[in-house]
Design an enzyme around this catalytic site. Structure first.
Site, mmCIF file in Angstrom:
data_model
loop_
_atom_site.group_PDB
_atom_site.id
_atom_site.type_symbol
_atom_site.label_atom_id
_atom_site.label_comp_id
_atom_site.label_asym_id
_atom_site.label_seq_id
_atom_site.Cartn_x
_atom_site.Cartn_y
_atom_site.Cartn_z
ATOM 1 N N SER A 147 0.683 -1.436 -0.039
ATOM 2 C CA SER A 147 0.077 0.139 -0.012
ATOM 3 C C SER A 147 0.810 1.232 -0.123
ATOM 4 C CB SER A 147 -0.912 -0.081 1.230
ATOM 5 O OG SER A 147 -1.901 -1.175 1.123
ATOM 6 N N TYR A 210 -5.789 5.554 -0.739
ATOM 7 C CA TYR A 210 -6.964 5.208 -0.241
ATOM 8 C C TYR A 210 -7.605 6.389 0.259
ATOM 9 C CZ TYR A 210 -4.910 1.006 0.385
ATOM 10 O OH TYR A 210 -4.327 -0.410 0.429
ATOM 11 N N ARG A 249 -3.797 -9.359 -7.367
ATOM 12 C CA ARG A 249 -3.662 -8.200 -8.170
ATOM 13 C C ARG A 249 -2.246 -7.789 -8.591
ATOM 14 N NH1 ARG A 249 -4.775 -3.856 -5.160
ATOM 15 N NH2 ARG A 249 -2.739 -2.804 -5.836
ATOM 16 N N ASP A 251 0.488 -5.269 -10.181
ATOM 17 C CA ASP A 251 0.610 -3.836 -10.526
ATOM 18 C C ASP A 251 1.999 -3.787 -11.573
ATOM 19 O OD1 ASP A 251 -1.093 -3.237 -8.551
ATOM 20 O OD2 ASP A 251 0.083 -3.008 -7.158
ATOM 21 N N GLU A 267 4.719 -5.564 -8.484
ATOM 22 C CA GLU A 267 4.491 -6.577 -7.525
ATOM 23 C C GLU A 267 2.999 -7.022 -7.881
ATOM 24 O OE1 GLU A 267 3.219 -4.819 -3.769
ATOM 25 O OE2 GLU A 267 4.316 -2.938 -4.619
ATOM 26 N N GLY A 273 -6.953 -4.953 -1.670
ATOM 27 C CA GLY A 273 -7.855 -3.980 -0.819
ATOM 28 C C GLY A 273 -9.322 -4.175 -1.451
#
Length: 306
Positions: A147, A210, A249, A251, A267, A273
């Site tokens: 994150s 976020y 997921r 990236d 990664e 999330g």
């Protein structure tokens, strides 16, 4: 799905925990708990502390929905507890979680699978704060956090190395910076769910991920067909190479000036999330899978020996 007693299954949604991503995990957990209730499950929300094994033993759920993020919840630790207790759980198992959480080790797996990765090294935070260990521009980040916690971008014209804050671990990853766009692809089982272009006004950091309005998600991404296909192919191959299960997921950074040669894996997240601004639920929705259905699928996919 029915419980061993033939009744409605009881799902313990574990969330929170002690990691740097506690607040995001709490948000993910509450969203997933609400969706699972809507999908017809009996749901217990559990803030994961040191007494987690005792709590789970007392509650005796049919399934654990892992809504933890970051260390201890995403790195194989809690997965090991659940394997020991033989409670079926969602998402990836011990080894895949541990590998994916370690960015440098996951890159070694990607390379073996023939996937393109960005040049990087592991160095001490002290050394990185005192000298350029790589020619700028580069990025400094923890090797085993997610994150965008503690991410530093060192620009081409930087006067000196970054002054790392106390949140950074003793050893960090230093990674060559790839200009261009941030793309991401979720994998659900053996299915890629599409590609999202993450658009921000600056660096895609924790706030951009976020905070409301921190970033915009263009889904499906407006990219050339070969880039779209490559993202889906690479994400599926990364998911398989790491041994992921359930939802993951992956990236990417894409430098448009170099076409397909400019696409690199960054990664793979084994616990993506699932908040109001999250990427994987958006991609699932685009693929015709609403949020309660996605959460239901994860519970029905749960098992031990993952």
């Amino acid at each position: 799905m029915v419980s061993s007693s033939g009744n409605t299954p009881t799902v313990a949604v574990i969330m929170g925990g002690p990691s740097a991503e506690r607040e995001v995990s709490l948000s993910t957990g509450k969203e997933c708990a609400a969706a699972l209730r809507e999908a017809g499950f009996e749901v217990i929300e559990v803030d994961a502390g040191r007494d987690l094994p005792a709590r789970l033993s007392e509650l005796s759920p049919d399934v654990v929905f892992n809504a933890l993020h970051g260390r201890w919840g995403e790195d194989g630790c809690v997965q090991g507890i659940l394997e020991w207790m033989q409670i079926p759980y969602t998402h990836s198992g011990v080894l895949a979680s541990s590998l994916a959480m370690d960015k440098q080790k996951s890159k070694e797996v990607y390379r073996t699978a023939g996937l393109p990765v960005v040049e990087s090294i592991i160095a001490s935070a002290k050394e990185v704060s005192t000298t350029h260990v790589m020619r700028p521009p580069y990025v400094v980040k923890p090797n085993n956090e997610g994150s965008s916690v503690g991410v530093y971008l060192v620009h081409q014209d930087a006067n000196g190395p970054p002054k790392l804050g106390p949140e950074m671990p003793q050893n960090v990853m230093v990674e060559a910076f790839i200009p261009g766009r941030e793309l991401t692809t979720s994998v659900m089982g053996d299915r890629a769910l599409g590609v999202t272009d993450i658009i921000t006004d600056g660096w895609y950091d924790y706030h951009a991920k976020y905070a409301d309005g921190g970033s915009r998600h263009e889904v499906p991404a407006n990219v050339p067909p070969d880039i779209y296909s490559a993202c889906e192919d690479y994400a599926l191959r990364a998911h398989a190479a790491l041994g992921c299960r359930g939802l993951s997921r992956t990236d990417f950074r894409w430098d448009e000036a170099h076409g397909l040669d400019g696409l690199f894996l960054l990664e793979t997240n084994t616990q993506p999330g699932m908040t109001p601004t999250s990427l994987s639920p958006e991609q699932a929705q685009m693929a015709g899978i609403d949020f309660p259905e996605l959460c239901r699928w994860l519970v029905e996919d749960a098992s031990c020996d993952r």
